[in-house]
Design a protein around this motif. Structure first.
Motif, PDB file in Angstrom:
ATOM      1  N   TYR A  58       0.839  -0.985  -0.260  1.00 14.32           N
ATOM      2  CA  TYR A  58       0.144  -0.397  -0.259  1.00 14.32           C
ATOM      3  C   TYR A  58       0.780   1.726  -0.207  1.00 14.32           C
ATOM      4  O   TYR A  58       0.206   2.490  -1.065  1.00 14.32           O
ATOM      5  N   PHE A  59       1.978   1.087   1.326  1.00 16.09           N
ATOM      6  CA  PHE A  59       2.571   2.615   1.440  1.00 16.09           C
ATOM      7  C   PHE A  59       2.778   3.103  -0.175  1.00 16.09           C
ATOM      8  O   PHE A  59       3.641   4.644   0.249  1.00 16.09           O
ATOM      9  N   LYS A  60       3.611   2.484  -0.783  1.00 17.85           N
ATOM     10  CA  LYS A  60       4.652   2.748  -2.083  1.00 17.85           C
ATOM     11  C   LYS A  60       4.094   3.736  -2.928  1.00 17.85           C
ATOM     12  O   LYS A  60       4.816   4.060  -3.495  1.00 17.85           O
ATOM     13  N   ARG A  61       2.919   3.401  -2.520  1.00 14.71           N
ATOM     14  CA  ARG A  61       1.983   4.752  -3.470  1.00 14.71           C
ATOM     15  C   ARG A  61       1.746   5.469  -2.877  1.00 14.71           C
ATOM     16  O   ARG A  61       0.208   6.746  -3.596  1.00 14.71           O
ATOM     17  N   THR A  62       2.179   6.245  -2.141  1.00 15.73           N
ATOM     18  CA  THR A  62       0.709   7.355  -1.460  1.00 15.73           C
ATOM     19  C   THR A  62       2.142   8.318  -1.125  1.00 15.73           C
ATOM     20  O   THR A  62       3.207   7.679  -1.223  1.00 15.73           O
ATOM     21  N   ALA A  63       1.641   8.924  -0.522  1.00 13.77           N
ATOM     22  CA  ALA A  63       2.409   9.997   0.091  1.00 13.77           C
ATOM     23  C   ALA A  63       3.186  10.017   1.792  1.00 13.77           C
ATOM     24  O   ALA A  63       3.669  11.288   1.774  1.00 13.77           O
ATOM     25  N   LEU A  64       2.796   8.747   1.473  1.00 12.76           N
ATOM     26  CA  LEU A  64       3.255   8.256   3.339  1.00 12.76           C
ATOM     27  C   LEU A  64       3.962   7.497   2.989  1.00 12.76           C
ATOM     28  O   LEU A  64       4.613   6.801   4.464  1.00 12.76           O
ATOM     29  N   ASN A 106      16.365   5.569  -1.860  1.00 15.00           N
ATOM     30  CA  ASN A 106      16.240   3.646  -2.507  1.00 15.00           C
ATOM     31  C   ASN A 106      16.119   4.567  -3.817  1.00 15.00           C
ATOM     32  O   ASN A 106      15.375   3.372  -4.906  1.00 15.00           O
ATOM     33  N   THR A 107      14.549   5.083  -3.860  1.00 15.40           N
ATOM     34  CA  THR A 107      14.004   5.069  -5.280  1.00 15.40           C
ATOM     35  C   THR A 107      14.238   6.221  -6.147  1.00 15.40           C
ATOM     36  O   THR A 107      13.586   5.629  -7.294  1.00 15.40           O
ATOM     37  N   LEU A 108      15.180   6.463  -5.467  1.00 13.83           N
ATOM     38  CA  LEU A 108      16.184   7.938  -6.642  1.00 13.83           C
ATOM     39  C   LEU A 108      15.829   7.392  -8.100  1.00 13.83           C
ATOM     40  O   LEU A 108      15.841   8.143  -8.842  1.00 13.83           O
ATOM     41  N   PRO A 109      16.465   6.257  -7.915  1.00 13.35           N
ATOM     42  CA  PRO A 109      16.974   5.545  -9.577  1.00 13.35           C
ATOM     43  C   PRO A 109      16.121   5.476 -10.166  1.00 13.35           C
ATOM     44  O   PRO A 109      16.401   4.738 -11.466  1.00 13.35           O
ATOM     45  N   ASP A 110      14.647   5.003  -9.977  1.00 19.46           N
ATOM     46  CA  ASP A 110      13.396   3.763 -10.250  1.00 19.46           C
ATOM     47  C   ASP A 110      12.393   5.582 -10.327  1.00 19.46           C
ATOM     48  O   ASP A 110      11.499   4.870 -10.337  1.00 19.46           O
ATOM     49  N   LEU A 111      13.124   5.997  -9.980  1.00 17.88           N
ATOM     50  CA  LEU A 111      11.846   7.842 -10.036  1.00 17.88           C
ATOM     51  C   LEU A 111      10.753   7.210 -11.863  1.00 17.88           C
ATOM     52  O   LEU A 111       9.257   7.245 -11.185  1.00 17.88           O
ATOM     53  N   THR A 115       4.471   3.570 -14.422  1.00 17.15           N
ATOM     54  CA  THR A 115       3.648   2.734 -14.066  1.00 17.15           C
ATOM     55  C   THR A 115       2.462   3.265 -12.990  1.00 17.15           C
ATOM     56  O   THR A 115       2.111   2.190 -11.995  1.00 17.15           O
ATOM     57  N   GLY A 116       3.145   4.336 -12.508  1.00 18.19           N
ATOM     58  CA  GLY A 116       1.664   4.683 -11.468  1.00 18.19           C
ATOM     59  C   GLY A 116       1.585   4.529 -10.408  1.00 18.19           C
ATOM     60  O   GLY A 116       0.767   5.270  -9.683  1.00 18.19           O
ATOM     61  N   VAL A 117       3.280   4.632  -9.830  1.00 22.84           N
ATOM     62  CA  VAL A 117       3.546   4.573  -8.757  1.00 22.84           C
ATOM     63  C   VAL A 117       4.301   5.977  -8.564  1.00 22.84           C
ATOM     64  O   VAL A 117       4.693   6.352  -8.726  1.00 22.84           O
ATOM     65  N   ARG A 118       3.417   6.419  -7.221  1.00 21.83           N
ATOM     66  CA  ARG A 118       3.703   8.515  -6.802  1.00 21.83           C
ATOM     67  C   ARG A 118       3.835   7.889  -4.647  1.00 21.83           C
ATOM     68  O   ARG A 118       2.881   8.648  -4.194  1.00 21.83           O
ATOM     69  N   ARG A 157       6.865  12.493  -6.077  1.00 23.34           N
ATOM     70  CA  ARG A 157       6.213  13.942  -5.750  1.00 23.34           C
ATOM     71  C   ARG A 157       7.051  14.976  -5.770  1.00 23.34           C
ATOM     72  O   ARG A 157       6.402  15.803  -6.236  1.00 23.34           O
ATOM     73  N   LEU A 158       7.950  15.079  -5.143  1.00 21.96           N
ATOM     74  CA  LEU A 158       8.548  16.028  -4.577  1.00 21.96           C
ATOM     75  C   LEU A 158       9.922  15.997  -6.124  1.00 21.96           C
ATOM     76  O   LEU A 158       9.855  17.132  -6.070  1.00 21.96           O
ATOM     77  N   GLY A 159      10.121  14.529  -6.918  1.00 22.27           N
ATOM     78  CA  GLY A 159      11.253  15.400  -7.587  1.00 22.27           C
ATOM     79  C   GLY A 159      12.088  14.821  -7.448  1.00 22.27           C
ATOM     80  O   GLY A 159      12.780  14.599  -6.188  1.00 22.27           O
TER      81      GLY A 159
END
Length: 270
Positions: free
Chosen positions: A126-132, A177-182, A188-191, A196-198
């Motif tokens: 769940y949380f991977k796709r949310t602002a939290l 960890n997420t930076l290389p795959d943004l 694929t809709g993961v935000r 969200r920050l960029g």
């Protein structure tokens, strides 16, 4: 498909970088906390199997979107690892994690399973796709020192500053960890929060969060010679991270994270 091929696929699907890093961190914490070698191995094995279950479940949950963007680094996408084998391995790892955690004691097991492993699975589901998205990382890393100290013969909670440093370390780890795959994630809709920050904001925020952890650790453990030196190193690396370009900011942030790990390891009671 050969056993060797499946084993290689499982190793790649485990997210080996984070899994090895967290497991090694646990081993250092366990050794510095005063566990016997056998007990340190037990605690480390519990965390290792938990990390395997998290890494493998992540690839299972993300299989469809990984195939959509043709991720060449994913064994399921490459066809070198059957989905069924990965599902079976995930179940085995989770069962082993529960058994090993309970062998560490009920208090340690409760913290590990309910705050550590559950946070990792909650992130995947769940949380991977949310602002939290940083929240599960913060909770899991804050809990990790407690998993170690609550498994001691005289169970005890670590100081609050240790858990706060762990939470900041986890948040920074998530950002890095997420930076290389943004780009692939957004396709694929993961935000999550980093998306969200960029990328540019994340490159600045990650070292800032990690430096905040360094400050908490520095003043928490006391600014003796070692603590002062570690904090000074982190400040210097943060300046480098802000001013440099290319891969240097990422490497500098990793350096801050490693210094924070040293602070937490040195802070463990003996």
């Amino acid at each position: 498909m050969s056993i060797t091929g499946v084993a290689r696929g499982l190793a790649l699907a485990s997210h080996p970088g984070p899994t090895v890093a967290v497991t090694s961190f646990t081993a250092l914490l366990a050794a510095s906390a005063g566990h016997t070698p056998a007990r340190a191995v037990l605690v480390t094995a519990a965390v290792f199997t938990g990390q395997l279950s998290i890494g493998w479940s992540n690839d299972l949950v993300d299989a469809a979107r990984d195939r959509a963007v043709a991720r060449s680094d994913k064994p399921l996408v490459q066809g070198v690892l059957p989905d069924g084998a990965l599902r079976a391995a995930t179940v085995v790892a989770l069962v082993a994690c529960v058994a090993l955690s309970l062998a560490c004691g009920l208090a340690s097991a409760a913290v590990h399973l309910l705050l550590g492993v559950a946070s990792g699975w909650a992130y995947n589901l769940y949380f991977k796709r949310t602002a939290l998205s940083p929240l599960p990382y913060a909770v899991a890393f804050a809990a990790l020192p407690a998993v170690v100290t609550l498994a001691l013969p005289a169970p005890a909670w670590p100081p609050a500053w240790v858990m706060a440093t762990g939470a900041l370390l986890g948040t920074g780890a998530h950002l890095l960890n997420t930076l290389p795959d943004l780009a692939a994630d957004e396709a694929t809709g993961v935000r999550g929060l980093p998306h969200r920050l960029g990328a540019e904001a994340v490159r600045l925020l990650a070292p800032a969060v990690l430096l905040a952890g360094s400050v908490v650790a520095g003043f928490g453990r006391g600014l003796d010679a070692v603590g002062g030196a570690l904090l000074a190193i982190c400040v210097a690396l943060a300046v480098v991270a802000v001013r440099a370009r290319g891969k240097v900011p990422f490497l500098a942030a990793i350096g801050i994270a490693l210094a924070n790990v040293v602070s937490l390891v040195l802070a463990q009671p003996r």
